[in-house]
Write a protein that holds these residues in place. Structure first.
Motif, PDB file in Angstrom:
ATOM      1  N   VAL A 213      19.986  -1.315  -0.619  1.00  0.00           N
ATOM      2  CA  VAL A 213      19.256  -1.608   0.617  1.00  0.00           C
ATOM      3  C   VAL A 213      18.255  -0.477   0.850  1.00  0.00           C
ATOM      4  N   SER A 214      17.021  -0.818   1.106  1.00  0.00           N
ATOM      5  CA  SER A 214      15.983   0.200   1.293  1.00  0.00           C
ATOM      6  C   SER A 214      15.251  -0.042   2.612  1.00  0.00           C
ATOM      7  N   LEU A 215      15.199   0.991   3.445  1.00  0.00           N
ATOM      8  CA  LEU A 215      14.552   0.901   4.759  1.00  0.00           C
ATOM      9  C   LEU A 215      13.409   1.908   4.802  1.00  0.00           C
TER      10      LEU A 215
ATOM     11  N   TYR B  72      13.710  -1.391 -12.863  1.00  0.00           N
ATOM     12  CA  TYR B  72      12.926  -0.169 -12.632  1.00  0.00           C
ATOM     13  C   TYR B  72      12.067  -0.349 -11.382  1.00  0.00           C
ATOM     14  N   HIS B  73      11.931   0.743 -10.635  1.00  0.00           N
ATOM     15  CA  HIS B  73      11.098   0.698  -9.440  1.00  0.00           C
ATOM     16  C   HIS B  73      10.600   2.111  -9.135  1.00  0.00           C
ATOM     17  N   GLY B  74       9.576   2.215  -8.323  1.00  0.00           N
ATOM     18  CA  GLY B  74       9.041   3.528  -7.971  1.00  0.00           C
ATOM     19  C   GLY B  74       8.025   3.416  -6.856  1.00  0.00           C
TER      20      GLY B  74
ATOM     21  N   ILE C 236      18.140   9.716   1.389  1.00  0.00           N
ATOM     22  CA  ILE C 236      17.000   9.675   2.298  1.00  0.00           C
ATOM     23  C   ILE C 236      15.889  10.507   1.665  1.00  0.00           C
ATOM     24  N   ASN C 237      14.792   9.836   1.370  1.00  0.00           N
ATOM     25  CA  ASN C 237      13.661  10.488   0.705  1.00  0.00           C
ATOM     26  C   ASN C 237      12.539  10.695   1.698  1.00  0.00           C
ATOM     27  N   PHE C 238      11.974  11.904   1.689  1.00  0.00           N
ATOM     28  CA  PHE C 238      10.848  12.203   2.577  1.00  0.00           C
ATOM     29  C   PHE C 238       9.607  12.462   1.730  1.00  0.00           C
ATOM     30  N   TYR C 239       8.566  11.682   2.010  1.00  0.00           N
ATOM     31  CA  TYR C 239       7.298  11.799   1.285  1.00  0.00           C
ATOM     32  C   TYR C 239       6.257  12.377   2.222  1.00  0.00           C
ATOM     33  N   ASP C 240       5.741  13.564   1.874  1.00  0.00           N
ATOM     34  CA  ASP C 240       4.565  14.056   2.578  1.00  0.00           C
ATOM     35  C   ASP C 240       3.562  14.526   1.537  1.00  0.00           C
TER      36      ASP C 240
ATOM     37  N   GLY D  33       4.114  11.271   7.595  1.00  0.00           N
ATOM     38  CA  GLY D  33       4.758  11.121   6.301  1.00  0.00           C
ATOM     39  C   GLY D  33       5.595   9.848   6.260  1.00  0.00           C
ATOM     40  N   ARG D  34       6.386   9.729   5.216  1.00  0.00           N
ATOM     41  CA  ARG D  34       7.201   8.515   5.042  1.00  0.00           C
ATOM     42  C   ARG D  34       8.641   8.905   4.768  1.00  0.00           C
ATOM     43  N   LEU D  35       9.555   8.183   5.408  1.00  0.00           N
ATOM     44  CA  LEU D  35      10.981   8.307   5.100  1.00  0.00           C
ATOM     45  C   LEU D  35      11.460   7.002   4.510  1.00  0.00           C
ATOM     46  N   ASN D  36      12.271   7.117   3.475  1.00  0.00           N
ATOM     47  CA  ASN D  36      12.929   5.931   2.924  1.00  0.00           C
ATOM     48  C   ASN D  36      14.417   6.207   2.894  1.00  0.00           C
ATOM     49  N   ILE D  37      15.175   5.249   3.389  1.00  0.00           N
ATOM     50  CA  ILE D  37      16.634   5.374   3.415  1.00  0.00           C
ATOM     51  C   ILE D  37      17.178   4.319   2.473  1.00  0.00           C
ATOM     52  N   THR D  38      17.817   4.727   1.382  1.00  0.00           N
ATOM     53  CA  THR D  38      18.436   3.702   0.534  1.00  0.00           C
ATOM     54  C   THR D  38      19.940   3.808   0.680  1.00  0.00           C
ATOM     55  N   LEU D  39      20.562   2.654   0.839  1.00  0.00           N
ATOM     56  CA  LEU D  39      22.011   2.558   1.011  1.00  0.00           C
ATOM     57  C   LEU D  39      22.589   1.926  -0.248  1.00  0.00           C
TER      58      LEU D  39
ATOM     59  N   GLU E  33       3.462  -3.682  -0.521  1.00  0.00           N
ATOM     60  CA  GLU E  33       3.240  -2.658   0.492  1.00  0.00           C
ATOM     61  C   GLU E  33       4.456  -2.622   1.403  1.00  0.00           C
ATOM     62  N   LEU E  34       5.079  -1.464   1.511  1.00  0.00           N
ATOM     63  CA  LEU E  34       6.187  -1.320   2.456  1.00  0.00           C
ATOM     64  C   LEU E  34       5.692  -0.526   3.648  1.00  0.00           C
ATOM     65  N   ARG E  35       5.825  -1.122   4.814  1.00  0.00           N
ATOM     66  CA  ARG E  35       5.394  -0.464   6.051  1.00  0.00           C
ATOM     67  C   ARG E  35       6.601  -0.061   6.874  1.00  0.00           C
TER      68      ARG E  35
ATOM     69  N   ARG F 175       5.347  11.206  -4.376  1.00  0.00           N
ATOM     70  CA  ARG F 175       5.524   9.853  -4.931  1.00  0.00           C
ATOM     71  C   ARG F 175       6.836   9.837  -5.684  1.00  0.00           C
ATOM     72  N   MET F 176       7.174   8.708  -6.291  1.00  0.00           N
ATOM     73  CA  MET F 176       8.401   8.647  -7.090  1.00  0.00           C
ATOM     74  C   MET F 176       8.137   7.808  -8.330  1.00  0.00           C
ATOM     75  N   GLY F 177       8.480   8.356  -9.485  1.00  0.00           N
ATOM     76  CA  GLY F 177       8.245   7.668 -10.750  1.00  0.00           C
ATOM     77  C   GLY F 177       9.191   6.485 -10.949  1.00  0.00           C
ATOM     78  N   MET F 178       8.856   5.645 -11.910  1.00  0.00           N
ATOM     79  CA  MET F 178       9.671   4.464 -12.184  1.00  0.00           C
ATOM     80  C   MET F 178      11.040   4.902 -12.719  1.00  0.00           C
ATOM     81  N   HIS F 179      12.079   4.355 -12.129  1.00  0.00           N
ATOM     82  CA  HIS F 179      13.456   4.703 -12.509  1.00  0.00           C
ATOM     83  C   HIS F 179      14.367   3.544 -12.136  1.00  0.00           C
ATOM     84  N   ARG F 180      15.603   3.596 -12.659  1.00  0.00           N
ATOM     85  CA  ARG F 180      16.621   2.632 -12.248  1.00  0.00           C
ATOM     86  C   ARG F 180      17.686   3.364 -11.454  1.00  0.00           C
ATOM     87  N   ASP F 181      18.302   2.694 -10.482  1.00  0.00           N
ATOM     88  CA  ASP F 181      19.419   3.291  -9.743  1.00  0.00           C
ATOM     89  C   ASP F 181      20.675   2.956 -10.527  1.00  0.00           C
ATOM     90  N   GLY F 182      21.078   3.855 -11.424  1.00  0.00           N
ATOM     91  CA  GLY F 182      22.145   3.511 -12.359  1.00  0.00           C
ATOM     92  C   GLY F 182      23.348   4.425 -12.316  1.00  0.00           C
TER      93      GLY F 182
HETATM   94  O1  LIG Z   1      11.098   5.466  -1.412  1.00  0.00           O
HETATM   95  C1  LIG Z   1      11.355   4.353  -1.851  1.00  0.00           C
HETATM   96  O2  LIG Z   1      10.947   3.335  -1.310  1.00  0.00           O
HETATM   97  C2  LIG Z   1      12.153   4.232  -3.128  1.00  0.00           C
HETATM   98  C3  LIG Z   1      13.262   5.229  -3.241  1.00  0.00           C
HETATM   99  C4  LIG Z   1      14.006   5.080  -4.519  1.00  0.00           C
HETATM  100  O3  LIG Z   1      13.579   4.394  -5.404  1.00  0.00           O
HETATM  101  C5  LIG Z   1      15.274   5.766  -4.713  1.00  0.00           C
HETATM  102  O4  LIG Z   1      15.741   6.501  -3.825  1.00  0.00           O
HETATM  103  O5  LIG Z   1      15.864   5.590  -5.786  1.00  0.00           O
END
Ligand SMILES: O=C(O)CCC(=O)C(=O)O
Length: 216
Positions: free
Chosen positions: A143-145, A186-188, A119-123, A205-211, A169-171, A127-134
């Motif tokens: 899964v990203s919410l 790669y994504h970011g 769970i990422n919190f953006y305030d 702010g923004r929360l992102n939940i990746t499963l 754009e993710l809302r 931001r988040m740089g380009m990376h792979r989930d590896g």
């Molecule tokens: O915040 C997002 O939408 C992406 C998060 C992400 O890329 C990650 O947790 O690996």
């Protein structure tokens, strides 16, 4: 926004990478936000992630099920307060499976259960740089919410951090799933737009939940 000229639509951004707009209704978003607030409390709460090069990630993070640190998983917060990672709830796994079925179809739902949430919190200007989930040992779809402020989500290719990529754009309430040929793309998040969260949600702010499925 309900007054847009063209309604937003579900989109396949790359093969196996699908955005489903407004997937979470208001009630589900509020419930997820309340859960995130609980998970973010110590012990094993929201923390700043330090990278091996001496940098810090600007998005702060809390993990469930397995604790991610650069670049592995552990059962305790090895780069923080040392506490056991919080459990990954069954209901969140069920939500993840439903998300994959809705985005990619029932055949894409993995046999193994979802067992990691990052769970990422953006305030501020996080931001988040380009990376792979590896660091997972499976190729089960991620899964990203999204909750709160709108962001620009950059979805690229499997070979390089650079172009070609697509910005979407993710809302708040949007779902994004990437699996199959896009699982290791790669994504970011190059940008979050402050003040764009729906007022009724009560989140600055923004929360992102990746499963994810660990395979561990
Ligand atoms: O915040 C997002 O939408 C992406 C998060 C992400 O890329 C990650 O947790 O690996």
């Amino acid at each position: 926004m309900e007054d847009e000229l063209f309604p937003r639509e579900r989109a396949e951004v790359a093969p196996g990478a699908v955005q489903v707009v407004d997937w979470l209704d208001a009630e589900r978003q509020r419930a997820l936000l309340a859960a995130c607030r609980d998970w973010a409390r110590p012990p094993a709460g929201l923390r700043t992630v330090r990278t091996p090069g001496g940098g810090t990630m600007t998005a702060r993070q809390v993990c469930l099920g397995w604790h991610w640190y650069p670049y592995a998983y552990a059962r305790t917060v090895v780069d923080g307060d040392g506490s056991p990672v919080k459990p990954f709830p069954d209901w969140l796994g069920a939500l993840g499976r439903r998300a994959v079925a809705d985005a990619l179809g029932p055949d894409a739902v993995p046999a193994a259960p979802y067992d990691i949430a990052l769970i990422n919190f953006y305030d501020g200007d996080a931001r988040m740089g380009m990376h792979r989930d590896g660091d997972e040992k499976t190729d089960a779809p991620v899964v990203s919410l999204s909750l709160g402020d709108t962001c620009v989500f950059r979805f690229g290719n499997t070979g390089t951090r650079a172009k070609p990529y697509t910005d979407v754009e993710l809302r708040s309430g949007d779902l994004f799933v990437f699996g199959g040929p896009s699982r290791f793309a790669y994504h970011g998040v190059p940008r979050v737009r402050p003040g764009t969260a729906p007022a009724w949600l009560g989140l600055a702010g923004r929360l992102n939940i990746t499963l994810r499925v660990s395979g561990l």
